[in-house]
Design a protein around this motif. Sequence first.
Motif, PDB file in Angstrom:
ATOM      1  N   TRP A  28      31.866  46.601  29.119  1.00 31.80           N
ATOM      2  CA  TRP A  28      31.031  45.545  29.560  1.00 31.80           C
ATOM      3  C   TRP A  28      31.566  44.157  29.600  1.00 31.80           C
ATOM      4  CZ3 TRP A  28      26.082  46.778  31.222  1.00 31.80           C
ATOM      5  CH2 TRP A  28      25.451  47.719  30.460  1.00 31.80           C
ATOM      6  N   VAL A  29      31.280  43.444  30.556  1.00 32.42           N
ATOM      7  CA  VAL A  29      31.427  42.146  30.789  1.00 32.42           C
ATOM      8  C   VAL A  29      30.290  41.162  31.291  1.00 32.42           C
ATOM      9  CG1 VAL A  29      32.359  42.262  33.313  1.00 32.42           C
ATOM     10  CG2 VAL A  29      33.055  40.533  31.995  1.00 32.42           C
ATOM     11  N   THR A  30      29.972  40.149  30.726  1.00 28.97           N
ATOM     12  CA  THR A  30      29.024  39.406  30.850  1.00 28.97           C
ATOM     13  C   THR A  30      29.295  37.956  31.598  1.00 28.97           C
ATOM     14  OG1 THR A  30      27.907  40.059  28.841  1.00 28.97           O
ATOM     15  CG2 THR A  30      26.930  38.171  29.778  1.00 28.97           C
ATOM     16  N   PHE A  31      28.708  37.618  32.628  1.00 26.95           N
ATOM     17  CA  PHE A  31      28.780  36.340  33.479  1.00 26.95           C
ATOM     18  C   PHE A  31      27.612  35.489  33.556  1.00 26.95           C
ATOM     19  CE2 PHE A  31      31.459  39.619  35.681  1.00 26.95           C
ATOM     20  CZ  PHE A  31      32.722  39.014  35.449  1.00 26.95           C
ATOM     21  N   LYS A  32      27.437  34.451  33.461  1.00 25.00           N
ATOM     22  CA  LYS A  32      26.262  33.502  33.505  1.00 25.00           C
ATOM     23  C   LYS A  32      26.328  33.012  35.207  1.00 25.00           C
ATOM     24  CE  LYS A  32      24.637  30.750  30.118  1.00 25.00           C
ATOM     25  NZ  LYS A  32      23.350  31.508  29.914  1.00 25.00           N
ATOM     26  N   SER A  33      25.169  32.863  35.734  1.00 26.44           N
ATOM     27  CA  SER A  33      25.006  32.258  37.046  1.00 26.44           C
ATOM     28  C   SER A  33      23.698  31.518  36.809  1.00 26.44           C
ATOM     29  CB  SER A  33      24.928  33.402  37.909  1.00 26.44           C
ATOM     30  OG  SER A  33      24.670  32.663  39.233  1.00 26.44           O
ATOM     31  N   PRO A  34      23.803  30.057  36.918  1.00 30.35           N
ATOM     32  CA  PRO A  34      22.578  29.378  37.016  1.00 30.35           C
ATOM     33  C   PRO A  34      21.522  29.764  38.073  1.00 30.35           C
ATOM     34  CG  PRO A  34      24.290  28.236  37.720  1.00 30.35           C
ATOM     35  CD  PRO A  34      25.009  29.556  37.307  1.00 30.35           C
ATOM     36  N   GLN A  35      21.968  30.448  39.247  1.00 31.63           N
ATOM     37  CA  GLN A  35      21.031  30.909  40.171  1.00 31.63           C
ATOM     38  C   GLN A  35      20.191  32.025  40.217  1.00 31.63           C
ATOM     39  OE1 GLN A  35      25.011  30.547  42.306  1.00 31.63           O
ATOM     40  NE2 GLN A  35      23.788  30.708  43.999  1.00 31.63           N
ATOM     41  N   LEU A  36      20.386  32.948  38.831  1.00 29.86           N
ATOM     42  CA  LEU A  36      19.760  34.172  38.557  1.00 29.86           C
ATOM     43  C   LEU A  36      18.740  33.785  37.734  1.00 29.86           C
ATOM     44  CD1 LEU A  36      22.703  36.577  37.965  1.00 29.86           C
ATOM     45  CD2 LEU A  36      21.251  36.360  39.893  1.00 29.86           C
ATOM     46  N   PRO A 112      18.387  32.745  50.253  1.00 28.13           N
ATOM     47  CA  PRO A 112      17.169  32.050  50.661  1.00 28.13           C
ATOM     48  C   PRO A 112      17.210  30.563  49.656  1.00 28.13           C
ATOM     49  CG  PRO A 112      16.612  33.901  49.253  1.00 28.13           C
ATOM     50  CD  PRO A 112      18.177  34.136  49.499  1.00 28.13           C
ATOM     51  N   PRO A 113      16.241  29.898  50.257  1.00 33.44           N
ATOM     52  CA  PRO A 113      16.256  28.389  49.502  1.00 33.44           C
ATOM     53  C   PRO A 113      16.230  28.599  47.787  1.00 33.44           C
ATOM     54  CG  PRO A 113      15.059  28.242  51.491  1.00 33.44           C
ATOM     55  CD  PRO A 113      15.509  29.775  51.245  1.00 33.44           C
ATOM     56  N   VAL A 114      15.443  29.320  47.353  1.00 33.26           N
ATOM     57  CA  VAL A 114      14.889  29.414  45.976  1.00 33.26           C
ATOM     58  C   VAL A 114      16.280  30.229  45.190  1.00 33.26           C
ATOM     59  CG1 VAL A 114      14.268  32.014  45.991  1.00 33.26           C
ATOM     60  CG2 VAL A 114      13.187  30.457  44.314  1.00 33.26           C
ATOM     61  N   CYS A 115      17.321  30.566  45.721  1.00 27.63           N
ATOM     62  CA  CYS A 115      18.469  31.282  45.121  1.00 27.63           C
ATOM     63  C   CYS A 115      19.651  30.192  45.145  1.00 27.63           C
ATOM     64  CB  CYS A 115      18.804  32.370  45.847  1.00 27.63           C
ATOM     65  SG  CYS A 115      17.733  33.843  45.631  1.00 27.63           S
ATOM     66  N   LYS A 116      19.363  29.260  45.937  1.00 28.01           N
ATOM     67  CA  LYS A 116      20.583  28.025  45.753  1.00 28.01           C
ATOM     68  C   LYS A 116      20.658  27.570  44.603  1.00 28.01           C
ATOM     69  CE  LYS A 116      20.588  28.106  50.451  1.00 28.01           C
ATOM     70  NZ  LYS A 116      21.884  28.440  51.504  1.00 28.01           N
ATOM     71  N   ARG A 117      21.728  26.676  44.438  1.00 32.29           N
ATOM     72  CA  ARG A 117      21.971  25.913  43.226  1.00 32.29           C
ATOM     73  C   ARG A 117      20.906  25.001  42.923  1.00 32.29           C
ATOM     74  NH1 ARG A 117      27.304  25.552  46.257  1.00 32.29           N
ATOM     75  NH2 ARG A 117      28.478  27.452  45.706  1.00 32.29           N
ATOM     76  N   GLU A 119      21.019  21.808  41.781  1.00 33.70           N
ATOM     77  CA  GLU A 119      21.392  20.569  42.130  1.00 33.70           C
ATOM     78  C   GLU A 119      21.055  20.418  43.629  1.00 33.70           C
ATOM     79  OE1 GLU A 119      25.399  22.752  41.537  1.00 33.70           O
ATOM     80  OE2 GLU A 119      23.257  22.559  40.456  1.00 33.70           O
ATOM     81  N   GLU A 120      20.964  21.573  44.229  1.00 32.58           N
ATOM     82  CA  GLU A 120      20.833  21.583  45.820  1.00 32.58           C
ATOM     83  C   GLU A 120      19.290  21.747  46.218  1.00 32.58           C
ATOM     84  OE1 GLU A 120      23.807  23.835  47.793  1.00 32.58           O
ATOM     85  OE2 GLU A 120      25.288  22.850  46.814  1.00 32.58           O
ATOM     86  N   GLY A 121      18.315  21.790  45.227  1.00 32.57           N
ATOM     87  CA  GLY A 121      17.091  21.973  45.329  1.00 32.57           C
ATOM     88  C   GLY A 121      16.607  23.449  45.212  1.00 32.57           C
ATOM     89  N   GLY A 122      17.547  24.368  44.748  1.00 31.83           N
ATOM     90  CA  GLY A 122      17.247  25.557  44.365  1.00 31.83           C
ATOM     91  C   GLY A 122      16.492  25.927  43.273  1.00 31.83           C
ATOM     92  N   GLY A 123      16.226  27.212  42.852  1.00 28.62           N
ATOM     93  CA  GLY A 123      15.594  27.575  41.797  1.00 28.62           C
ATOM     94  C   GLY A 123      14.065  27.419  41.522  1.00 28.62           C
TER      95      GLY A 123
END
Length: 136
Positions: A28-36, A112-117, A119-123
Motif C-alpha cells: 500500500w502507498v498513501t498520497f495526499k491531495s488537497p483536491q480530493l 470541473p471547477p469544484v476539483c480545482k486547487r 487557491e484557485e477557487g476550487g473545492g
Amino acid sequence: MMKRSLALLCGVFLFLATQAQTPKTPQWVTFKSPQLKCWECKDRLEKYLFREKGPNNDSGIMKWQIVMSTGTIRIQYYPTLIDAGYLKTVINNAGFDTEDSKATEDSYKMLPPVCKRPEEGGGPQKGKPCNIPPMQ
C-alpha cells in the motif's frame, strides 16, 4: 551421479523461473491531495484509475481507497510490476496534485471547477456541500 546433479540443477532453475514470474506481496502507498474533497473529484479519479488498471488487472494496481475528509488516497499495488513513483504520475495525469508533485497542466485544465486547487477557487463552495453525491 551426473544425471542426478543435472536433474537437480534443472529443478532449481525451473523453481527460480516460476518464482520470478509470480508477483510478490502487494503493498500500500498513501498520497495526499488537497483536491480530493468532493464526490465529483473522487468519481473522476476512480474512473481514471479503472482505465489505468485495465480490463485484465495486469497493470499492477490492485485496489484503492479514497478518503474525502482527509484528502487521501491509498493504493494497493504489486511492486514487482510498478512502483510508487508511477502511481504518483498516474494521479498527476488524472489532473490531481500530490504532496510534492503537481498535476499535468492539460489534465488539470479538464477538471470541473469544484476539483480545482483551493487557491484557485476550487473545492467546496459556501452553502454547497460537495462531499455528498447529489440524488439521482
